[in-house]
Design a protein around this motif. Structure first.
Motif, PDB file in Angstrom:
ATOM      1  N   LEU A 196       1.088  -1.159  -0.040  1.00 21.53           N
ATOM      2  CA  LEU A 196      -0.032   0.105  -0.014  1.00 21.53           C
ATOM      3  C   LEU A 196       0.817   1.246  -0.107  1.00 21.53           C
ATOM      4  CD1 LEU A 196      -3.190   0.029   0.213  1.00 21.53           C
ATOM      5  CD2 LEU A 196      -2.938   0.457   2.460  1.00 21.53           C
ATOM      6  N   ASN A 197       1.914   1.218   0.595  1.00 18.59           N
ATOM      7  CA  ASN A 197       2.930   2.356   0.922  1.00 18.59           C
ATOM      8  C   ASN A 197       3.504   2.386  -0.435  1.00 18.59           C
ATOM      9  OD1 ASN A 197       2.425   3.085   3.550  1.00 18.59           O
ATOM     10  ND2 ASN A 197       3.775   1.574   4.369  1.00 18.59           N
ATOM     11  N   HIS A 198       3.767   1.267  -1.294  1.00 14.55           N
ATOM     12  CA  HIS A 198       4.461   1.760  -2.465  1.00 14.55           C
ATOM     13  C   HIS A 198       3.629   1.581  -3.655  1.00 14.55           C
ATOM     14  CE1 HIS A 198       7.928   0.159   0.157  1.00 14.55           C
ATOM     15  NE2 HIS A 198       8.486   0.991  -0.551  1.00 14.55           N
ATOM     16  N   ASN A 199       2.247   1.952  -3.427  1.00 14.43           N
ATOM     17  CA  ASN A 199       1.260   2.110  -4.414  1.00 14.43           C
ATOM     18  C   ASN A 199       1.184   0.783  -5.289  1.00 14.43           C
ATOM     19  OD1 ASN A 199      -0.789   3.561  -5.791  1.00 14.43           O
ATOM     20  ND2 ASN A 199       0.557   4.310  -7.358  1.00 14.43           N
ATOM     21  N   GLU A 200       1.422  -0.232  -4.759  1.00  7.12           N
ATOM     22  CA  GLU A 200       1.215  -1.620  -5.420  1.00  7.12           C
ATOM     23  C   GLU A 200      -0.162  -2.155  -5.180  1.00  7.12           C
ATOM     24  OE1 GLU A 200       4.435  -4.329  -4.644  1.00  7.12           O
ATOM     25  OE2 GLU A 200       5.943  -2.694  -4.823  1.00  7.12           O
ATOM     26  N   LEU A 201      -0.915  -1.461  -4.383  1.00 10.48           N
ATOM     27  CA  LEU A 201      -2.348  -1.949  -3.844  1.00 10.48           C
ATOM     28  C   LEU A 201      -3.030  -0.435  -3.994  1.00 10.48           C
ATOM     29  CD1 LEU A 201      -2.047  -4.567  -1.217  1.00 10.48           C
ATOM     30  CD2 LEU A 201      -2.644  -4.870  -3.504  1.00 10.48           C
ATOM     31  N   ASP A 202      -4.416  -0.673  -3.944  1.00 13.08           N
ATOM     32  CA  ASP A 202      -5.230   0.432  -4.097  1.00 13.08           C
ATOM     33  C   ASP A 202      -5.985   0.661  -2.485  1.00 13.08           C
ATOM     34  OD1 ASP A 202      -4.889   1.481  -6.582  1.00 13.08           O
ATOM     35  OD2 ASP A 202      -6.104  -0.243  -7.434  1.00 13.08           O
ATOM     36  N   LEU A 203      -6.284  -0.616  -2.106  1.00 10.49           N
ATOM     37  CA  LEU A 203      -6.862  -0.729  -0.744  1.00 10.49           C
ATOM     38  C   LEU A 203      -6.523  -1.889  -0.310  1.00 10.49           C
ATOM     39  CD1 LEU A 203     -10.491  -0.069  -2.024  1.00 10.49           C
ATOM     40  CD2 LEU A 203      -9.041   1.497  -0.841  1.00 10.49           C
ATOM     41  N   MET A 204      -6.492  -1.906   1.220  1.00 10.27           N
ATOM     42  CA  MET A 204      -5.965  -3.068   2.104  1.00 10.27           C
ATOM     43  C   MET A 204      -7.150  -3.541   3.033  1.00 10.27           C
ATOM     44  SD  MET A 204      -2.841  -3.515   4.822  1.00 10.27           S
ATOM     45  CE  MET A 204      -3.757  -2.371   5.922  1.00 10.27           C
ATOM     46  N   HIS A 205      -7.441  -4.490   3.080  1.00 10.46           N
ATOM     47  CA  HIS A 205      -8.695  -5.143   3.894  1.00 10.46           C
ATOM     48  C   HIS A 205      -7.937  -6.353   4.606  1.00 10.46           C
ATOM     49  CE1 HIS A 205     -13.093  -6.512   4.184  1.00 10.46           C
ATOM     50  NE2 HIS A 205     -12.544  -6.349   5.371  1.00 10.46           N
ATOM     51  N   THR A 206      -7.720  -6.007   6.010  1.00  9.29           N
ATOM     52  CA  THR A 206      -6.879  -6.859   6.897  1.00  9.29           C
ATOM     53  C   THR A 206      -7.631  -7.464   8.164  1.00  9.29           C
ATOM     54  OG1 THR A 206      -4.702  -7.521   7.616  1.00  9.29           O
ATOM     55  CG2 THR A 206      -5.423  -5.412   8.285  1.00  9.29           C
ATOM     56  N   LEU A 207      -7.028  -8.187   8.631  1.00  8.34           N
ATOM     57  CA  LEU A 207      -7.478  -8.688  10.050  1.00  8.34           C
ATOM     58  C   LEU A 207      -6.627  -8.873  11.171  1.00  8.34           C
ATOM     59  CD1 LEU A 207     -10.269 -10.047  11.232  1.00  8.34           C
ATOM     60  CD2 LEU A 207      -9.301 -12.157  10.767  1.00  8.34           C
ATOM     61  N   ASP A 208      -6.380  -7.911  11.889  1.00  8.98           N
ATOM     62  CA  ASP A 208      -5.499  -7.764  12.980  1.00  8.98           C
ATOM     63  C   ASP A 208      -5.603  -6.973  14.324  1.00  8.98           C
ATOM     64  OD1 ASP A 208      -2.460  -7.443  13.433  1.00  8.98           O
ATOM     65  OD2 ASP A 208      -1.897  -7.750  11.617  1.00  8.98           O
ATOM     66  N   GLU A 209      -4.902  -6.662  15.016  1.00 10.81           N
ATOM     67  CA  GLU A 209      -5.096  -5.891  16.079  1.00 10.81           C
ATOM     68  C   GLU A 209      -5.145  -4.451  15.543  1.00 10.81           C
ATOM     69  OE1 GLU A 209      -1.262  -6.039  18.364  1.00 10.81           O
ATOM     70  OE2 GLU A 209      -2.343  -7.417  19.664  1.00 10.81           O
ATOM     71  N   LYS A 210      -5.768  -3.550  16.145  1.00  8.70           N
ATOM     72  CA  LYS A 210      -5.927  -2.110  15.747  1.00  8.70           C
ATOM     73  C   LYS A 210      -4.634  -1.512  15.075  1.00  8.70           C
ATOM     74  CE  LYS A 210     -10.456  -0.657  17.571  1.00  8.70           C
ATOM     75  NZ  LYS A 210     -10.837   0.542  18.231  1.00  8.70           N
ATOM     76  N   ILE A 211      -4.672  -1.212  13.934  1.00  4.75           N
ATOM     77  CA  ILE A 211      -3.616  -0.580  13.024  1.00  4.75           C
ATOM     78  C   ILE A 211      -3.555   0.829  13.093  1.00  4.75           C
ATOM     79  CG2 ILE A 211      -2.298  -0.528  11.229  1.00  4.75           C
ATOM     80  CD1 ILE A 211      -3.329  -3.066  10.485  1.00  4.75           C
ATOM     81  N   TYR A 212      -2.446   1.520  13.532  1.00  2.16           N
ATOM     82  CA  TYR A 212      -2.460   3.144  13.396  1.00  2.16           C
ATOM     83  C   TYR A 212      -1.209   3.607  12.649  1.00  2.16           C
ATOM     84  CZ  TYR A 212      -6.054   2.838  16.978  1.00  2.16           C
ATOM     85  OH  TYR A 212      -7.229   2.781  17.789  1.00  2.16           O
ATOM     86  N   ALA A 213      -1.121   4.221  11.707  1.00  2.00           N
ATOM     87  CA  ALA A 213      -0.101   4.401  10.743  1.00  2.00           C
ATOM     88  C   ALA A 213      -0.441   5.705  10.150  1.00  2.00           C
ATOM     89  CB  ALA A 213       0.118   3.361   9.716  1.00  2.00           C
TER      90      ALA A 213
END
Length: 211
Positions: free
Chosen positions: A44-61
């Motif tokens: 996502l940071n390198h513009n290789e994806l448009d959207l990310m749908h993940t399952l994890d602890e709460k992410i803050y970036a």
């Protein structure tokens, strides 16, 4: 439309989401990439994806914008009738065969962290990378697993699997959708974001109505 997700979401809810999306935008091509959260964030940071749908602890970036988040319950399930209707301690099942996702999967980490807090460990583990395979093995009577509710919802409803009645707290992890803060959101991306928000709103509404 390039979407990154994790295996457990891809094998459970994405068929429904893609079908619904295709009815709205039948001419938009979707490329689904399945990987671990860390790799998806990098893409996502390198513009290789448009959207990310993940399952994890709460992410803050700081560079990511979260468009949706939803709590997902993780539970212990089996088809082994020895445990049906019994109130169990965690100590009663740690020597049973456990079917688990790969070591770096987010909810497996939650399980192992809790086991460590109780000074316990699993004696027999079978690592299976695919949640669908875990469910099929469970239905054949092979062991116990710790999986998201959405992965086994239909199996629980039809009775081929059941939840263990354990003296443990409820476990939750978060389904989250992100795009990069500098990403221009075209109509195709906005439609996917709106669709997933509607999907989770309907899931929340169903849970509120359930007894």
């Amino acid at each position: 439309l390039r979407i990154g997700t994790v295996d457990s979401l891809a094998t459970s809810i994405f068929a429904e989401l893609i079908d619904a999306y295709h009815r709205i935008n039948p001419y938009v091509q979707i490329r689904l990439e399945i990987s671990r959260t860390e790799e998806l964030v990098s893409k996502l940071n390198h513009n290789e994806l448009d959207l990310m749908h993940t399952l994890d602890e709460k992410i803050y970036a700081p560079d990511l914008v979260k468009t949706s988040e939803h709590p997902e319950r993780i539970l212990f399930v089996t088809s082994d009738k020895r445990f049906k209707g019994k109130k169990l301690r965690l100590e009663d099942i740690v020597n049973e065969p456990f079917l688990l996702t790969e070591e770096n999967a987010s909810y497996r980490y939650e399980l192992e962290r809790y086991l460590a807090s109780r000074s316990l460990s699993l004696e027999t583990m079978v690592e299976v990378g695919n949640t669908d395979v875990i469910v099929k093995l469970l239905k054949k009577g092979l062991g116990i697993s710790f999986v998201p509710y959405f992965s086994v919802k239909e199996d629980l409803e039809e009775g081929s699997l059941f939840e263990l009645d354990l003296n443990v707290p409820e476990f939750y992890i978060w389904s989250q959708i992100f795009h990069h803060k500098q990403k221009y959101l075209n109509e195709a991306m906005l439609d996917w974001i709106a669709l997933t928000q509607e999907y989770y709103a309907s899931v929340k509404k169903k849970h509120q109505k359930s007894p």
